[in-house]
Design an enzyme around this catalytic site. Structure first.
Site, PDB file in Angstrom:
ATOM      1  CB  CYS A 161       2.182  -2.719   1.572  1.00 44.81           C
ATOM      2  SG  CYS A 161       1.075  -3.325   2.863  1.00 44.81           S
TER       3      CYS A 161
ATOM      4  CG  HIS B 246       0.122   1.413   4.827  1.00 40.92           C
ATOM      5  ND1 HIS B 246       1.375   0.985   5.217  1.00 40.92           N
ATOM      6  CD2 HIS B 246      -0.382   0.439   4.033  1.00 40.92           C
ATOM      7  CE1 HIS B 246       1.597  -0.205   4.706  1.00 40.92           C
ATOM      8  NE2 HIS B 246       0.560  -0.555   3.971  1.00 40.92           N
TER       9      HIS B 246
ATOM     10  CG  ASP C 286       2.112   2.909   7.889  1.00 43.61           C
ATOM     11  OD1 ASP C 286       1.057   2.259   8.082  1.00 43.61           O
ATOM     12  OD2 ASP C 286       2.938   2.622   7.025  1.00 43.61           O
TER      13      ASP C 286
END
Length: 245
Positions: A132, A212, A179
């Site tokens: 991330c 995600h 995501d």
């Protein structure tokens, strides 16, 4: 930095009851989590944490996993003692919070870590992975540092590559199809530009149905239908490191 608000919390409850196998050390002005493999090696992997910081058990679990495959792993505190984001924080303040935590502003800490690995661990081959926020930091390093032999970016924002696609090191991009933070179509566009402009090996792989944070997700939050893709992504990450380090 473009798209600051694109750094969202992963699928939390992210913290799980994992007991890390390494140790915390102090290196100049930062702290770091270090795990060494059972046999001696001159290869290392820097692990760059997400917005939840260097002490997140999920990230240390991955660092231990990588170490078990024969690498010295080190996860530095790139927030330099600053508070990481917490699940209870007001999401509307995330953009402001990120202004003091730009993933491009890590060069000083990277240089400290590189000196440590060379002088204290006698490392000659170094890779880097990041999640991330850390995935975006990997983009920065792959565009600006030649010293790394490989990089793996896991669901990082592609904002740093909007006008520069000249990667300096082989880079693997792990992308979640669903995501909600970094839309997959942005990676599709980046892939087209990388194919035209990038001169080193790279791969962008999209994992079906994943969201995600899926690769370092809390173990008890892993659904049976997601487990094969999570395990595949971890194997792919390790294979890329093995290929180039």
């Amino acid at each position: 930095m473009a798209d600051k608000t694109k750094f969202c919390p992963c699928d939390l409850g992210d913290v799980f009851d994992y007991q890390p196998l390494g140790q915390e050390v102090s290196i100049e002005h930062i702290k770091a989590y270090v795990k060494k493999p059972s046999s001696q090696t001159d290869a290392a992997v820097i692990v760059i944490h997400d917005i939840f910081g260097w002490q997140l058990p999920n990230t240390r679990y991955i660092a231990d996993l990588v170490a078990s495959n024969g690498y010295i792993t080190i996860c530095p505190d790139f927030f330099k003692g600053g508070e990481p984001w917490k699940p209870s924080d007001d999401i509307s303040q995330l953009g402001e919070w990120l202004k003091t935590r730009d993933p491009k502003n890590i060069d000083k800490e990277i240089d400290v870590v590189l000196r440590y690995l060379k002088e204290e661990c006698y490392v000659t081959r170094i890779g880097v992975i990041g999640f991330c926020w850390g995935g975006s930091a990997v983009h920065h390093l792959m565009l600006n540092y030649c010293i790394f032999t490989a990089g793996v970016s896991l669901y990082g924002s592609v904002g740093l590559m909007e006008d520069n696609f000249n990667l300096k090191n082989p880079t693997f991009f792990i992308v979640a199809e669903k995501d909600e933070v970094v839309p997959v179509d942005r990676y599709i566009q980046v892939t087209k530009k990388l194919k035209k402009e990038c001169k080193v090996d790279f791969e962008v792989k999209i994992y079906p149905g994943q969201t995600h944070g899926f690769v370092h997700r809390k173990r008890e939050d892993i659904n049976p239908q997601d487990k094969p893709y999570i395990e595949e992504a971890r194997r792919d990450m390790l294979a890329w490191l093995c290929k180039y380090i």
